[in-house]
Design an enzyme around this catalytic site. Sequence first.
Site, PDB file in Angstrom:
ATOM      1  N   LYS A  78       0.861  -1.178   0.000  1.00  0.00           N
ATOM      2  CA  LYS A  78       0.000   0.000   0.000  1.00  0.00           C
ATOM      3  C   LYS A  78       0.899   1.230   0.000  1.00  0.00           C
ATOM      4  O   LYS A  78       1.853   1.293   0.771  1.00  0.00           O
ATOM      5  CB  LYS A  78      -0.889   0.010   1.251  1.00  0.00           C
ATOM      6  CG  LYS A  78      -2.017  -1.007   1.205  1.00  0.00           C
ATOM      7  CD  LYS A  78      -3.150  -0.544   0.307  1.00  0.00           C
ATOM      8  CE  LYS A  78      -4.220  -1.631   0.181  1.00  0.00           C
ATOM      9  NZ  LYS A  78      -5.136  -1.389  -0.955  1.00  0.00           N
TER      10      LYS A  78
ATOM     11  N   LYS B  91     -13.327  -7.251  -9.552  1.00  0.00           N
ATOM     12  CA  LYS B  91     -13.873  -7.760  -8.298  1.00  0.00           C
ATOM     13  C   LYS B  91     -15.279  -8.280  -8.596  1.00  0.00           C
ATOM     14  O   LYS B  91     -16.193  -7.480  -8.852  1.00  0.00           O
ATOM     15  CB  LYS B  91     -13.959  -6.635  -7.267  1.00  0.00           C
ATOM     16  CG  LYS B  91     -12.609  -6.139  -6.754  1.00  0.00           C
ATOM     17  CD  LYS B  91     -12.831  -4.974  -5.791  1.00  0.00           C
ATOM     18  CE  LYS B  91     -11.685  -4.755  -4.829  1.00  0.00           C
ATOM     19  NZ  LYS B  91     -10.398  -4.490  -5.430  1.00  0.00           N
TER      20      LYS B  91
HETATM   21 MG    MG Z   1      -6.844  -1.946  -5.230  1.00  0.00          MG
END
Ligand code: MG
Length: 354
Positions: free
Chosen positions: A161, A262
């Site tokens: 991240k 997703k």
């Molecule tokens: Mg992502």
Amino acid sequence: MRVEPVALPLAEPLDTARGTMTERRGFLVTVERDGATGVGEATPLPGWTESHDDCRAALERAGDAGSDADALAACEGAPAARHAVSLAFADAAARACGVPLYRYLAGGGSGDVAEETTTSAPDERVERLPVNATVGDADPATTADRVREAVSAGFEAVKLKVGARSLDADAARVAAAREAAPDVALRVDANGAWTPDDARRALDAFDASADVAYAEQPLAAPSLDAHAALRGRAPIALDESVAAVGLDAVLSADAADVVVLKPMALGGVDRTVAAGRRARRAGVEPVVTTTFDGVYARTAAVHAAAALAPLPACGLATGDALARDHAPDPAPVRDGRIVVPQGKGNGVAGPHDE
Ligand SMILES: [Mg+2]
């Protein structure tokens, strides 16, 4: 059609754009078709899907529908609800045919996929799929330790991240990760945190110290042209943009080298396979990930990825995010690869096996 509310506690609280989550709430949908039982899961994640209340309302409408087509139509605009209903139908159909779900999906076994050209051979057995390890956000020394652990556990791709710290701090973390693992595919995910100027500076700094495999969602979701302009600096993967503006807008803007699909946000595994094929025809590589779902949705995402195989490492190893699950996980991760269940349907033990 039976609809049952469910809640699964997370192993650790999860910070999202909409606040901190401690559990994943949703619904299980069970259908009987052709002597087979199919189970689907809706795990709404506001920001990516409809709200929990809108999901319940859509599932109620689907339950009252007179046909399977009407049930799916009743879920339009509620992707998590459509995910559950379409998965329950596909699971039952694959079980009735005696094939694993990925073979059913690859063969164009459901409406949205059938409209697409079949590009992978449905008879091909897919045993395992590469997955990425999530290294998260930590100081350079901890990041390096986590990257080394992931590589020694067999992962070939790791995801960091970025975007929560200063550009210099992120550059030091990325350099430490590269030093710890010279050959690993290094992915960075900014979750839309940067301005175009930040992104240019960050990607140039990463490029100087580490060859990143791709930078995911550097800018806010609607910024398609600005993402297209970044593509020369590093390969760009778009995730939030696909959910916000749709895959077709991302493809027409030439905004991405990779798209993150997703299934819960796209409205089902059938739509995910169709979207992956569409992306590939446009020269864009698909990657499939979960939305921290329970075992039915997570395993279905593994099947969607298997129907699109071969593909780059996917974000499917997320079962550890839950403290408890609906059923045992039939898709363990071994040596950086997730096992694709070869039994009938989705392969999750459940009411079908009683
Ligand atoms: Mg992502």
